[in-house]
Design a protein around this motif. Structure first.
Motif, PDB file in Angstrom:
ATOM      1  N   VAL A  56       0.686  -1.117   0.021  1.00 50.91           N
ATOM      2  CA  VAL A  56      -0.098  -0.024   0.067  1.00 50.91           C
ATOM      3  C   VAL A  56       1.057   1.319   0.108  1.00 50.91           C
ATOM      4  O   VAL A  56       1.815   1.156   0.761  1.00 50.91           O
ATOM      5  CB  VAL A  56      -0.940   0.062   1.246  1.00 50.91           C
ATOM      6  CG1 VAL A  56      -1.623   1.295   1.471  1.00 50.91           C
ATOM      7  CG2 VAL A  56      -1.820  -1.066   1.243  1.00 50.91           C
ATOM      8  N   ALA A  57       0.556   2.173  -1.002  1.00 50.76           N
ATOM      9  CA  ALA A  57       1.465   3.334  -0.938  1.00 50.76           C
ATOM     10  C   ALA A  57       1.436   4.115   0.381  1.00 50.76           C
ATOM     11  O   ALA A  57       0.265   4.395   0.794  1.00 50.76           O
ATOM     12  CB  ALA A  57       1.130   4.200  -2.117  1.00 50.76           C
ATOM     13  N   LYS A  58       2.604   4.835   0.653  1.00 51.04           N
ATOM     14  CA  LYS A  58       2.449   5.546   2.031  1.00 51.04           C
ATOM     15  C   LYS A  58       1.533   6.833   1.793  1.00 51.04           C
ATOM     16  O   LYS A  58       1.391   7.315   0.591  1.00 51.04           O
ATOM     17  CB  LYS A  58       3.873   6.038   2.169  1.00 51.04           C
ATOM     18  CG  LYS A  58       5.042   4.934   2.594  1.00 51.04           C
ATOM     19  CD  LYS A  58       4.630   4.647   4.098  1.00 51.04           C
ATOM     20  CE  LYS A  58       5.058   5.548   4.926  1.00 51.04           C
ATOM     21  NZ  LYS A  58       4.946   5.241   6.330  1.00 51.04           N
ATOM     22  N   ILE A  59       0.781   7.110   2.697  1.00 47.22           N
ATOM     23  CA  ILE A  59      -0.103   8.359   2.712  1.00 47.22           C
ATOM     24  C   ILE A  59       0.865   9.682   2.658  1.00 47.22           C
ATOM     25  O   ILE A  59       2.002   9.438   3.224  1.00 47.22           O
ATOM     26  CB  ILE A  59      -1.035   8.393   3.828  1.00 47.22           C
ATOM     27  CG1 ILE A  59      -0.333   8.593   5.176  1.00 47.22           C
ATOM     28  CG2 ILE A  59      -1.860   7.153   3.697  1.00 47.22           C
ATOM     29  CD1 ILE A  59      -1.257   8.816   6.484  1.00 47.22           C
ATOM     30  N   PRO A  68      10.373   7.280   3.028  1.00 42.39           N
ATOM     31  CA  PRO A  68      10.979   7.025   4.555  1.00 42.39           C
ATOM     32  C   PRO A  68      12.382   6.788   4.286  1.00 42.39           C
ATOM     33  O   PRO A  68      12.838   6.023   3.610  1.00 42.39           O
ATOM     34  CB  PRO A  68       9.990   5.698   4.745  1.00 42.39           C
ATOM     35  CG  PRO A  68       8.988   6.062   3.930  1.00 42.39           C
ATOM     36  CD  PRO A  68       9.273   6.477   2.630  1.00 42.39           C
ATOM     37  N   THR A  69      13.159   6.941   5.357  1.00 40.44           N
ATOM     38  CA  THR A  69      14.543   6.593   5.513  1.00 40.44           C
ATOM     39  C   THR A  69      14.806   5.433   6.534  1.00 40.44           C
ATOM     40  O   THR A  69      16.022   5.002   6.542  1.00 40.44           O
ATOM     41  CB  THR A  69      15.415   7.547   6.113  1.00 40.44           C
ATOM     42  OG1 THR A  69      14.827   8.333   7.371  1.00 40.44           O
ATOM     43  CG2 THR A  69      15.139   9.084   5.143  1.00 40.44           C
ATOM     44  N   SER A 194       9.065   3.260   6.921  1.00 35.19           N
ATOM     45  CA  SER A 194       8.275   2.495   5.979  1.00 35.19           C
ATOM     46  C   SER A 194       7.102   1.710   6.697  1.00 35.19           C
ATOM     47  O   SER A 194       7.322   1.562   7.921  1.00 35.19           O
ATOM     48  CB  SER A 194       9.115   1.422   5.113  1.00 35.19           C
ATOM     49  OG  SER A 194       9.373   0.510   6.182  1.00 35.19           O
ATOM     50  N   SER A 195       6.143   1.440   6.044  1.00 40.32           N
ATOM     51  CA  SER A 195       4.991   0.816   6.609  1.00 40.32           C
ATOM     52  C   SER A 195       5.393  -0.632   7.274  1.00 40.32           C
ATOM     53  O   SER A 195       6.173  -1.050   6.661  1.00 40.32           O
ATOM     54  CB  SER A 195       3.776   0.595   5.751  1.00 40.32           C
ATOM     55  OG  SER A 195       3.469   1.930   5.409  1.00 40.32           O
ATOM     56  N   ALA A 196       5.007  -0.829   8.244  1.00 47.32           N
ATOM     57  CA  ALA A 196       5.092  -2.322   8.956  1.00 47.32           C
ATOM     58  C   ALA A 196       4.202  -3.112   8.360  1.00 47.32           C
ATOM     59  O   ALA A 196       2.845  -3.125   8.253  1.00 47.32           O
ATOM     60  CB  ALA A 196       4.933  -2.324  10.324  1.00 47.32           C
ATOM     61  N   VAL A 197       4.396  -4.117   7.800  1.00 43.75           N
ATOM     62  CA  VAL A 197       3.744  -5.187   6.977  1.00 43.75           C
ATOM     63  C   VAL A 197       3.878  -6.468   7.611  1.00 43.75           C
ATOM     64  O   VAL A 197       4.813  -7.134   7.742  1.00 43.75           O
ATOM     65  CB  VAL A 197       3.977  -5.278   5.315  1.00 43.75           C
ATOM     66  CG1 VAL A 197       3.426  -6.214   4.787  1.00 43.75           C
ATOM     67  CG2 VAL A 197       3.911  -3.830   4.729  1.00 43.75           C
TER      68      VAL A 197
END
Length: 203
Positions: A56-59, A68-69, A194-197
Motif C-alpha cells: 500500500v502506498a504511503k500516505i 521514508p529513511t 516504511s509501513s510495517a507489513v
C-alpha cells in the motif's frame, strides 16, 4: 465644431477609456491554486501500486516530501516488525465477532476481525502517531472495510509516542471467516518509517 474643440473632445474620450481600463486592472487579481492538503486520513486506493514488501502506498503527510529513511522487512502475523532504530510493531491480539448493532448505517451479522496493535518506540526520537493508517488486505489484495460499530471497541493510534514508550490501539475490519487464512496488514504510522507489513493468517 472647431479643430481645437474636436481635439479636446477626442482627448477626453481617450482619457475616459484609459481610466476604465486602469480601474478594471486594479479589480483583477491573479492567484495560484492552493496547495493540495496532505493529511493522514486515507490510504491509497490502489493497493497493488507498490512492491510486495510495501503493498500500500504511503500516505502523504505535511512536512514529509521524501521517502521514508528507516525500513523493516515484513513479518509473519505472529512476529514483530523490527526497525534498525529500535522501533517495533506487533499484533498483540486478534478476535472475531459479528456486528449486532441495528439501525441506519449498521450491518447486523457482518463478520469482522478486531486487531490489537502495539508500537514500541525503542529509538531516541519521538513518533507522531496522529496520522496512522492501517489497511487490511485479503488474499486478492482487496482492502477490507473498517468497522466502527460500538461493540468492536476500535481505538485508533493518536498523539506523540515518546522515546522508550509504547502505544496500543485496536482496529476492526470486515472480514468473513473464509478470508482469515491469508491476509496482509499494513501499518503506516509515520513519515520516517516504511509501513510495517504483516503477512499470514489470523487466528
Amino acid at each position: 465644431m472647431s479643430v481645437a474643440a474636436l481635439a479636446l473632445c477626442v482627448g477626453l474620450v481617450a482619457c475616459s477609456a484609459d481610466a476604465e481600463a486602469s480601474k478594471g486592472a486594479e479589480q483583477t487579481t491573479t492567484s495560484s491554486p492552493a496547495p493540495r492538503a496532505t493529511t493522514g486520513g486515507d490510504a491509497s486506493t490502489d493497493p497493488g501500486s507498490d512492491t510486495a514488501d510495501q503493498p500500500v502506498a504511503k500516505i502523504e503527510r505535511a512536512g514529509h516530501t521524501t521517502a521514508p529513511t528507516i525500513s523493516a522487512e515484513p513479518a509473519d502475523t505472529g512476529a514483530p516488525v523490527t526497525y534498525d532504530d529500535g522501533v517495533t510493531v506487533r499484533i498483540d491480539d486478534v478476535s472475531f465477532a459479528k456486528e449486532t448493532a441495528q439501525g441506519p448505517g449498521s450491518f447486523p451479522d457482518r463478520e469482522y476481525a478486531r486487531l490489537t496493535i502495539t508500537i514500541t518506540n525503542g529509538s531516541t526520537a519521538k513518533i507522531d502517531l496522529g496520522t496512522s493508517v492501517l489497511t487490511l488486505l485479503d488474499a486478492s489484495g482487496t482492502a477490507a472495510v473498517r468497522v466502527y460499530a460500538a461493540e468492536a471497541e476500535a481505538v485508533d493510534f493518536a498523539g506523540v509516542l515518546a522515546a522508550g514508550k509504547s502505544a496500543t490501539a485496536s482496529y476492526a475490519f470486515a472480514l468473513p471467516s473464509d478470508a482469515r487464512d491469508d491476509v496482509a496488514l499494513v501499518v503506516d504510522f509515520d513519515g520516517d518509517h516504511s509501513s510495517a507489513v504483516f503477512r499470514g493468517g489470523l487466528d
